[in-house]
Motif scaffolding. Structure first.
Motif, PDB file in Angstrom:
ATOM      1  N   GLN A   1       0.596  -1.388  -0.378  1.00  0.00           N
ATOM      2  CA  GLN A   1      -0.072   0.177  -0.262  1.00  0.00           C
ATOM      3  C   GLN A   1       0.882   1.503   0.234  1.00  0.00           C
ATOM      4  OE1 GLN A   1      -2.786   0.399   3.671  1.00  0.00           O
ATOM      5  NE2 GLN A   1      -4.025  -0.367   2.164  1.00  0.00           N
ATOM      6  N   ARG A   2       2.005   1.513   0.917  1.00  0.00           N
ATOM      7  CA  ARG A   2       2.550   2.125   0.770  1.00  0.00           C
ATOM      8  C   ARG A   2       3.452   2.851  -0.242  1.00  0.00           C
ATOM      9  NH1 ARG A   2       3.626   3.770   6.898  1.00  0.00           N
ATOM     10  NH2 ARG A   2       1.043   3.902   7.352  1.00  0.00           N
ATOM     11  N   ILE A   3       4.124   1.745  -0.809  1.00  0.00           N
ATOM     12  CA  ILE A   3       4.743   2.059  -2.152  1.00  0.00           C
ATOM     13  C   ILE A   3       3.777   2.577  -2.929  1.00  0.00           C
ATOM     14  CG2 ILE A   3       5.551   0.699  -4.294  1.00  0.00           C
ATOM     15  CD1 ILE A   3       6.803  -1.455  -2.204  1.00  0.00           C
ATOM     16  N   GLN A   4       3.012   1.677  -3.603  1.00  0.00           N
ATOM     17  CA  GLN A   4       1.425   2.517  -4.539  1.00  0.00           C
ATOM     18  C   GLN A   4       1.508   4.191  -3.921  1.00  0.00           C
ATOM     19  OE1 GLN A   4      -2.483   0.513  -4.328  1.00  0.00           O
ATOM     20  NE2 GLN A   4      -2.387   1.524  -6.156  1.00  0.00           N
ATOM     21  N   THR A   5       1.143   4.168  -2.516  1.00  0.00           N
ATOM     22  CA  THR A   5       0.970   5.361  -2.346  1.00  0.00           C
ATOM     23  C   THR A   5       1.969   6.544  -3.005  1.00  0.00           C
ATOM     24  OG1 THR A   5      -0.119   4.435  -0.602  1.00  0.00           O
ATOM     25  CG2 THR A   5       0.018   7.019  -0.566  1.00  0.00           C
ATOM     26  N   ARG A   6       3.382   6.246  -2.669  1.00  0.00           N
ATOM     27  CA  ARG A   6       4.547   6.876  -3.011  1.00  0.00           C
ATOM     28  C   ARG A   6       4.629   7.035  -4.785  1.00  0.00           C
ATOM     29  NH1 ARG A   6       8.016  10.263  -1.995  1.00  0.00           N
ATOM     30  NH2 ARG A   6       9.929  10.416  -1.743  1.00  0.00           N
ATOM     31  N   LEU A   7       4.333   5.666  -4.679  1.00  0.00           N
ATOM     32  CA  LEU A   7       4.749   5.913  -6.550  1.00  0.00           C
ATOM     33  C   LEU A   7       3.319   7.457  -6.964  1.00  0.00           C
ATOM     34  CD1 LEU A   7       4.740   1.818  -7.731  1.00  0.00           C
ATOM     35  CD2 LEU A   7       6.543   3.653  -7.557  1.00  0.00           C
ATOM     36  N   LEU A   8       2.129   7.116  -6.694  1.00  0.00           N
ATOM     37  CA  LEU A   8       1.379   8.202  -6.933  1.00  0.00           C
ATOM     38  C   LEU A   8       1.684   9.210  -6.440  1.00  0.00           C
ATOM     39  CD1 LEU A   8      -2.640   6.043  -5.612  1.00  0.00           C
ATOM     40  CD2 LEU A   8      -1.623   6.673  -8.299  1.00  0.00           C
ATOM     41  N   GLU A   9       2.275   9.327  -4.678  1.00  0.00           N
ATOM     42  CA  GLU A   9       2.986  11.255  -4.587  1.00  0.00           C
ATOM     43  C   GLU A   9       4.214  11.634  -6.119  1.00  0.00           C
ATOM     44  OE1 GLU A   9       3.410  11.273  -0.448  1.00  0.00           O
ATOM     45  OE2 GLU A   9       5.444  11.280  -1.151  1.00  0.00           O
ATOM     46  N   LEU A  10       5.190  10.664  -6.044  1.00  0.00           N
ATOM     47  CA  LEU A  10       6.115  10.955  -6.869  1.00  0.00           C
ATOM     48  C   LEU A  10       5.701  11.571  -8.445  1.00  0.00           C
ATOM     49  CD1 LEU A  10       8.983   8.169  -5.834  1.00  0.00           C
ATOM     50  CD2 LEU A  10       9.291  10.674  -6.105  1.00  0.00           C
TER      51      LEU A  10
END
Ligand SMILES: Nc1ncnc2c1ncn2[C@@H]1O[C@H](COP(=O)(O)OP(=O)(O)OP(=O)(O)O)[C@@H](O)[C@H]1O
Ligand SMILES: [Mg+2]
Length: 300
Positions: A109-118
Protein backbone atom coordinates in the motif's frame (compact mmCIF):
# COMPACT_ATOMS: atom_id res chain seq x y z
CA UNK A 1 53.60 -1.82 -12.03
CA UNK A 2 53.97 -0.75 -15.63
CA UNK A 3 52.54 2.79 -15.34
CA UNK A 4 55.86 4.60 -15.50
CA UNK A 5 57.30 2.28 -18.17
CA UNK A 6 54.46 3.10 -20.60
CA UNK A 7 53.89 6.69 -19.43
CA UNK A 8 50.40 6.04 -18.06
CA UNK A 9 48.61 8.07 -15.42
CA UNK A 10 46.38 5.18 -14.31
CA UNK A 11 45.71 1.53 -15.09
CA UNK A 12 43.91 1.39 -18.46
CA UNK A 13 42.36 -2.08 -18.21
CA UNK A 14 40.83 -2.42 -14.76
CA UNK A 15 37.73 -4.61 -14.45
CA UNK A 16 35.51 -2.09 -12.67
CA UNK A 17 32.79 -0.68 -14.91
CA UNK A 18 34.11 2.87 -14.68
CA UNK A 19 32.08 5.26 -16.86
CA UNK A 20 35.12 7.53 -17.38
CA UNK A 21 36.43 4.83 -19.70
CA UNK A 22 33.17 4.50 -21.62
CA UNK A 23 33.56 4.25 -25.38
CA UNK A 24 30.36 4.75 -27.36
CA UNK A 25 30.66 1.61 -29.46
CA UNK A 26 27.71 0.70 -31.71
CA UNK A 27 26.19 -2.00 -29.45
CA UNK A 28 26.42 0.09 -26.28
CA UNK A 29 25.22 3.23 -27.99
CA UNK A 30 22.27 1.43 -29.55
CA UNK A 31 21.37 -0.11 -26.21
CA UNK A 32 21.34 3.33 -24.58
CA UNK A 33 19.22 4.74 -27.42
CA UNK A 34 16.72 1.89 -27.00
CA UNK A 35 16.63 2.49 -23.24
CA UNK A 36 15.98 6.22 -23.52
CA UNK A 37 13.34 5.75 -26.23
CA UNK A 38 11.62 3.05 -24.21
CA UNK A 39 11.67 5.15 -21.04
CA UNK A 40 9.96 7.96 -22.94
CA UNK A 41 7.02 5.72 -23.78
CA UNK A 42 6.51 4.96 -20.08
CA UNK A 43 5.48 1.37 -20.78
CA UNK A 44 6.16 -1.89 -18.89
CA UNK A 45 9.43 -3.78 -19.04
CA UNK A 46 12.65 -3.06 -20.90
CA UNK A 47 15.27 -5.78 -21.18
CA UNK A 48 18.97 -5.64 -22.07
CA UNK A 49 20.59 -9.04 -22.40
CA UNK A 50 24.28 -9.71 -22.95
CA UNK A 51 26.85 -12.44 -22.36
CA UNK A 52 29.08 -12.30 -19.28
CA UNK A 53 31.47 -9.34 -19.44
CA UNK A 54 29.89 -7.49 -22.38
CA UNK A 55 29.25 -4.24 -20.47
CA UNK A 56 25.81 -4.48 -18.85
CA UNK A 57 26.79 -3.03 -15.48
CA UNK A 58 28.66 -0.23 -17.23
CA UNK A 59 25.51 0.55 -19.24
CA UNK A 60 23.47 0.44 -16.07
CA UNK A 61 25.75 3.10 -14.57
CA UNK A 62 25.60 5.19 -17.75
CA UNK A 63 21.83 5.03 -17.60
CA UNK A 64 21.79 6.09 -13.94
CA UNK A 65 24.16 8.99 -14.69
CA UNK A 66 22.35 10.21 -17.77
CA UNK A 67 18.71 9.61 -17.07
CA UNK A 68 16.75 12.90 -17.33
CA UNK A 69 16.01 14.66 -14.07
CA UNK A 70 12.30 14.02 -13.89
CA UNK A 71 12.98 10.28 -13.47
CA UNK A 72 13.25 8.82 -10.00
CA UNK A 73 15.33 5.65 -10.05
CA UNK A 74 15.35 2.66 -7.75
CA UNK A 75 18.50 0.64 -8.39
CA UNK A 76 18.89 -2.98 -7.30
CA UNK A 77 22.39 -4.23 -8.17
CA UNK A 78 22.12 -7.78 -6.80
CA UNK A 79 18.62 -9.21 -7.06
CA UNK A 80 19.20 -12.51 -5.21
CA UNK A 81 16.09 -11.49 -3.31
CA UNK A 82 12.87 -13.27 -2.46
CA UNK A 83 9.62 -11.35 -3.20
CA UNK A 84 9.49 -9.90 0.29
CA UNK A 85 13.11 -8.71 0.25
CA UNK A 86 12.58 -7.30 -3.23
CA UNK A 87 9.50 -5.36 -2.13
CA UNK A 88 11.39 -3.94 0.84
CA UNK A 89 14.41 -3.03 -1.25
CA UNK A 90 12.18 -1.17 -3.72
CA UNK A 91 10.39 0.59 -0.86
CA UNK A 92 13.69 1.70 0.69
CA UNK A 93 14.94 2.95 -2.69
CA UNK A 94 11.75 4.96 -3.14
CA UNK A 95 12.12 6.52 0.28
CA UNK A 96 9.24 4.73 2.04
CA UNK A 97 9.95 5.18 5.75
CA UNK A 98 10.27 2.21 8.13
CA UNK A 99 9.85 -0.22 5.24
CA UNK A 100 11.79 -2.95 7.06
CA UNK A 101 9.15 -3.33 9.76
CA UNK A 102 5.83 -3.30 7.85
CA UNK A 103 3.53 -6.18 6.95
CA UNK A 104 3.47 -7.14 3.27
CA UNK A 105 0.04 -5.63 2.81
CA UNK A 106 0.92 -2.30 4.38
CA UNK A 107 4.17 -2.19 2.48
CA UNK A 108 2.46 -2.74 -0.87
CA UNK A 109 0.00 0.00 0.00
CA UNK A 110 2.78 2.41 0.99
CA UNK A 111 4.69 1.71 -2.20
CA UNK A 112 1.60 2.48 -4.22
CA UNK A 113 0.94 5.70 -2.27
CA UNK A 114 4.57 6.75 -2.76
CA UNK A 115 4.40 6.02 -6.49
CA UNK A 116 1.21 8.10 -6.81
CA UNK A 117 2.85 10.90 -4.84
CA UNK A 118 5.91 10.92 -7.13
CA UNK A 119 3.64 10.74 -10.16
CA UNK A 120 1.69 13.72 -8.84
CA UNK A 121 4.95 15.68 -8.58
CA UNK A 122 5.61 15.04 -12.26
CA UNK A 123 8.15 12.24 -11.80
CA UNK A 124 8.39 8.96 -13.66
CA UNK A 125 9.69 6.06 -11.62
CA UNK A 126 12.07 3.43 -12.99
CA UNK A 127 13.20 0.31 -11.24
CA UNK A 128 16.59 -0.81 -12.58
CA UNK A 129 17.81 -4.33 -11.87
CA UNK A 130 21.29 -5.55 -12.77
CA UNK A 131 22.01 -9.32 -12.84
CA UNK A 132 18.30 -9.92 -13.36
CA UNK A 133 18.97 -13.54 -14.40
CA UNK A 134 19.50 -14.19 -10.68
CA UNK A 135 15.96 -13.22 -9.68
CA UNK A 136 14.10 -16.16 -8.16
CA UNK A 137 10.96 -17.18 -10.07
CA UNK A 138 8.48 -15.87 -7.52
CA UNK A 139 10.34 -12.56 -7.43
CA UNK A 140 9.95 -12.26 -11.20
CA UNK A 141 6.23 -12.69 -10.68
CA UNK A 142 6.26 -10.09 -7.87
CA UNK A 143 7.96 -7.74 -10.27
CA UNK A 144 5.20 -8.21 -12.82
CA UNK A 145 2.61 -7.40 -10.18
CA UNK A 146 4.46 -4.17 -9.40
CA UNK A 147 4.00 -2.99 -12.94
CA UNK A 148 0.25 -3.54 -12.61
CA UNK A 149 0.16 -0.37 -10.54
CA UNK A 150 -1.12 2.33 -12.84
CA UNK A 151 -3.27 5.41 -13.19
CA UNK A 152 -5.85 5.61 -15.93
CA UNK A 153 -3.32 6.91 -18.40
CA UNK A 154 0.07 5.74 -17.29
CA UNK A 155 2.00 3.01 -15.53
CA UNK A 156 3.35 4.08 -12.16
CA UNK A 157 6.50 2.02 -12.48
CA UNK A 158 8.72 0.97 -15.34
CA UNK A 159 11.26 -1.81 -14.97
CA UNK A 160 14.63 -2.14 -16.71
CA UNK A 161 16.25 -5.57 -16.57
CA UNK A 162 19.95 -6.08 -17.33
CA UNK A 163 20.69 -9.77 -17.55
CA UNK A 164 22.78 -12.61 -18.89
CA UNK A 165 21.13 -14.81 -21.57
CA UNK A 166 19.96 -17.27 -18.87
CA UNK A 167 17.10 -14.85 -18.20
CA UNK A 168 15.69 -15.49 -21.67
CA UNK A 169 15.79 -19.23 -21.08
CA UNK A 170 13.85 -18.75 -17.86
CA UNK A 171 11.35 -16.38 -19.41
CA UNK A 172 10.71 -18.90 -22.19
CA UNK A 173 8.78 -21.05 -19.69
CA UNK A 174 4.98 -20.94 -20.05
CA UNK A 175 4.40 -19.52 -16.59
CA UNK A 176 6.19 -16.33 -17.61
CA UNK A 177 4.12 -15.63 -20.72
CA UNK A 178 2.41 -12.68 -19.06
CA UNK A 179 5.70 -11.08 -18.12
CA UNK A 180 7.11 -11.87 -21.57
CA UNK A 181 4.24 -10.01 -23.18
CA UNK A 182 5.00 -6.93 -21.14
CA UNK A 183 8.56 -6.62 -22.36
CA UNK A 184 7.96 -3.85 -24.84
CA UNK A 185 11.59 -3.12 -25.68
CA UNK A 186 14.49 -5.56 -25.70
CA UNK A 187 18.08 -5.26 -26.81
CA UNK A 188 20.74 -7.94 -27.17
CA UNK A 189 24.29 -6.72 -26.66
CA UNK A 190 26.74 -8.25 -29.10
CA UNK A 191 30.45 -8.76 -28.68
CA UNK A 192 32.96 -6.40 -30.36
CA UNK A 193 34.42 -7.02 -33.83
CA UNK A 194 38.14 -6.60 -34.59
CA UNK A 195 38.00 -2.93 -35.52
CA UNK A 196 35.93 -2.19 -32.40
CA UNK A 197 38.47 -4.05 -30.25
CA UNK A 198 41.21 -1.90 -31.73
CA UNK A 199 39.25 1.31 -31.04
CA UNK A 200 38.43 0.01 -27.56
CA UNK A 201 42.05 -0.72 -26.60
CA UNK A 202 43.22 2.58 -28.11
CA UNK A 203 40.50 4.54 -26.29
CA UNK A 204 41.21 3.01 -22.87
CA UNK A 205 44.93 3.69 -23.27
CA UNK A 206 44.27 7.33 -24.20
CA UNK A 207 41.94 7.85 -21.22
CA UNK A 208 44.65 6.37 -18.99
CA UNK A 209 47.06 9.01 -20.30
CA UNK A 210 49.05 7.08 -22.91
CA UNK A 211 50.77 9.38 -25.42
CA UNK A 212 53.36 7.14 -27.06
CA UNK A 213 53.54 5.24 -30.37
CA UNK A 214 51.02 2.51 -31.26
CA UNK A 215 51.22 -0.26 -28.66
CA UNK A 216 48.71 -2.75 -30.11
CA UNK A 217 48.79 -3.14 -33.92
CA UNK A 218 45.65 -3.82 -35.99
CA UNK A 219 46.97 -7.34 -36.68
CA UNK A 220 47.41 -8.02 -32.97
CA UNK A 221 43.92 -6.64 -32.20
CA UNK A 222 42.52 -9.16 -34.68
CA UNK A 223 44.20 -11.95 -32.71
CA UNK A 224 42.94 -10.50 -29.43
CA UNK A 225 39.41 -10.44 -30.88
CA UNK A 226 39.69 -14.08 -31.90
CA UNK A 227 40.79 -15.35 -28.49
CA UNK A 228 38.57 -13.05 -26.43
CA UNK A 229 35.57 -13.42 -28.77
CA UNK A 230 35.30 -9.62 -28.54
CA UNK A 231 34.15 -9.68 -24.91
CA UNK A 232 35.32 -6.39 -23.29
CA UNK A 233 36.20 -7.95 -19.93
CA UNK A 234 38.40 -10.58 -21.56
CA UNK A 235 40.03 -7.92 -23.73
CA UNK A 236 40.82 -6.01 -20.53
CA UNK A 237 42.29 -9.06 -18.82
CA UNK A 238 44.47 -9.96 -21.81
CA UNK A 239 45.64 -6.41 -22.46
CA UNK A 240 46.53 -5.87 -18.82
CA UNK A 241 48.51 -9.10 -18.70
CA UNK A 242 50.30 -8.27 -21.94
CA UNK A 243 51.32 -4.87 -20.57
CA UNK A 244 52.59 -6.52 -17.40
CA UNK A 245 54.59 -9.13 -19.30
CA UNK A 246 55.84 -6.51 -21.78
CA UNK A 247 57.02 -4.35 -18.92
CA UNK A 248 58.72 -7.32 -17.25
CA UNK A 249 60.62 -8.05 -20.46
CA UNK A 250 61.39 -4.40 -21.24
CA UNK A 251 59.24 -4.15 -24.41
CA UNK A 252 57.55 -0.99 -25.67
CA UNK A 253 55.35 -2.74 -28.23
CA UNK A 254 52.93 -5.59 -27.72
CA UNK A 255 53.51 -8.80 -29.70
CA UNK A 256 51.75 -12.09 -30.54
CA UNK A 257 54.21 -13.83 -28.24
CA UNK A 258 53.03 -11.69 -25.32
CA UNK A 259 49.41 -12.42 -26.27
CA UNK A 260 50.10 -16.16 -26.26
CA UNK A 261 51.68 -15.90 -22.82
CA UNK A 262 48.70 -13.85 -21.57
CA UNK A 263 46.24 -16.44 -22.92
CA UNK A 264 48.19 -19.24 -21.26
CA UNK A 265 47.90 -17.36 -18.00
CA UNK A 266 44.13 -16.86 -18.33
CA UNK A 267 42.12 -19.91 -17.37
CA UNK A 268 38.74 -19.06 -18.92
CA UNK A 269 40.27 -18.23 -22.28
CA UNK A 270 42.55 -21.22 -22.32
CA UNK A 271 39.62 -23.52 -21.62
CA UNK A 272 37.68 -21.82 -24.42
CA UNK A 273 40.42 -22.29 -26.93
CA UNK A 274 40.98 -25.89 -25.80
CA UNK A 275 37.25 -26.50 -26.23
CA UNK A 276 37.25 -25.03 -29.73
CA UNK A 277 40.33 -27.07 -30.69
CA UNK A 278 38.51 -30.20 -29.46
CA UNK A 279 35.33 -29.23 -31.32
CA UNK A 280 37.12 -28.59 -34.61
CA UNK A 281 39.19 -31.78 -34.29
CA UNK A 282 35.97 -33.79 -33.79
CA UNK A 283 34.39 -32.00 -36.74
CA UNK A 284 37.43 -32.84 -38.85
CA UNK A 285 37.33 -36.49 -37.79
CA UNK A 286 33.62 -36.73 -38.62
CA UNK A 287 34.16 -35.26 -42.10
CA UNK A 288 36.92 -37.80 -42.77
CA UNK A 289 34.64 -40.66 -41.60
CA UNK A 290 31.82 -39.40 -43.82
CA UNK A 291 34.17 -39.12 -46.76
CA UNK A 292 35.42 -42.71 -46.26
CA UNK A 293 31.86 -43.98 -45.77
CA UNK A 294 30.56 -42.35 -48.94
CA UNK A 295 33.48 -43.42 -51.12
CA UNK A 296 33.22 -47.00 -49.82
CA UNK A 297 29.38 -47.17 -49.98
CA UNK A 298 29.43 -45.33 -53.32
CA UNK A 299 31.72 -47.98 -54.79
CA UNK A 300 29.57 -50.94 -53.64
N1 LIG B 1 31.71 0.50 -24.23
C1 LIG B 1 32.64 0.29 -23.29
N2 LIG B 1 33.57 1.24 -23.05
C2 LIG B 1 34.52 1.06 -22.10
N3 LIG B 1 34.61 -0.02 -21.34
C3 LIG B 1 33.70 -1.01 -21.52
C4 LIG B 1 32.67 -0.92 -22.51
N4 LIG B 1 31.92 -2.03 -22.45
C5 LIG B 1 32.44 -2.79 -21.49
N5 LIG B 1 33.51 -2.20 -20.92
C6 LIG B 1 34.34 -2.71 -19.81
O1 LIG B 1 34.29 -4.13 -19.82
C7 LIG B 1 34.34 -4.64 -18.49
C8 LIG B 1 33.14 -5.54 -18.24
O2 LIG B 1 31.96 -4.75 -18.21
P1 LIG B 1 30.75 -5.04 -17.18
O3 LIG B 1 31.27 -5.35 -15.83
O4 LIG B 1 29.80 -3.91 -17.33
O5 LIG B 1 30.16 -6.38 -17.85
P2 LIG B 1 28.81 -7.16 -17.46
O6 LIG B 1 28.10 -7.41 -18.75
O7 LIG B 1 28.08 -6.42 -16.41
O8 LIG B 1 29.39 -8.53 -16.91
P3 LIG B 1 28.64 -9.62 -15.97
O9 LIG B 1 27.70 -10.38 -16.88
O10 LIG B 1 29.75 -10.48 -15.45
O11 LIG B 1 27.92 -8.85 -14.88
C9 LIG B 1 34.37 -3.42 -17.57
O12 LIG B 1 35.70 -3.14 -17.23
C10 LIG B 1 33.81 -2.31 -18.43
O13 LIG B 1 34.29 -1.05 -18.02
MG1 LIG C 1 27.58 -6.91 -14.44
Amino acid sequence: MYLYHFGLAELPFTLTPNTNFYLPLAPHNEALAVLFTALKTGEGFIKVVGEVGTGKTLLCRKLLNEIPEHFVTAYIPNPYLNPDELRRAVAVELGVKQAQRMSVQLLTQRIQTRLLELHGQGHSVVLILDEAQALPEDSLEALRLFTNLETETRKLLQVVLFAQPELDQRLAKTEFRQLRQRITFAYKLREMNASEVQQYIHHRLQVAGYKGAELFSARLCKDITRVSKGVPRLVNILSHKMLMLGYGQGHYKMTVKLLKAAVKDTESIEQNSKRSVLFFSLLGLLSVLFFIYYTVVGKL
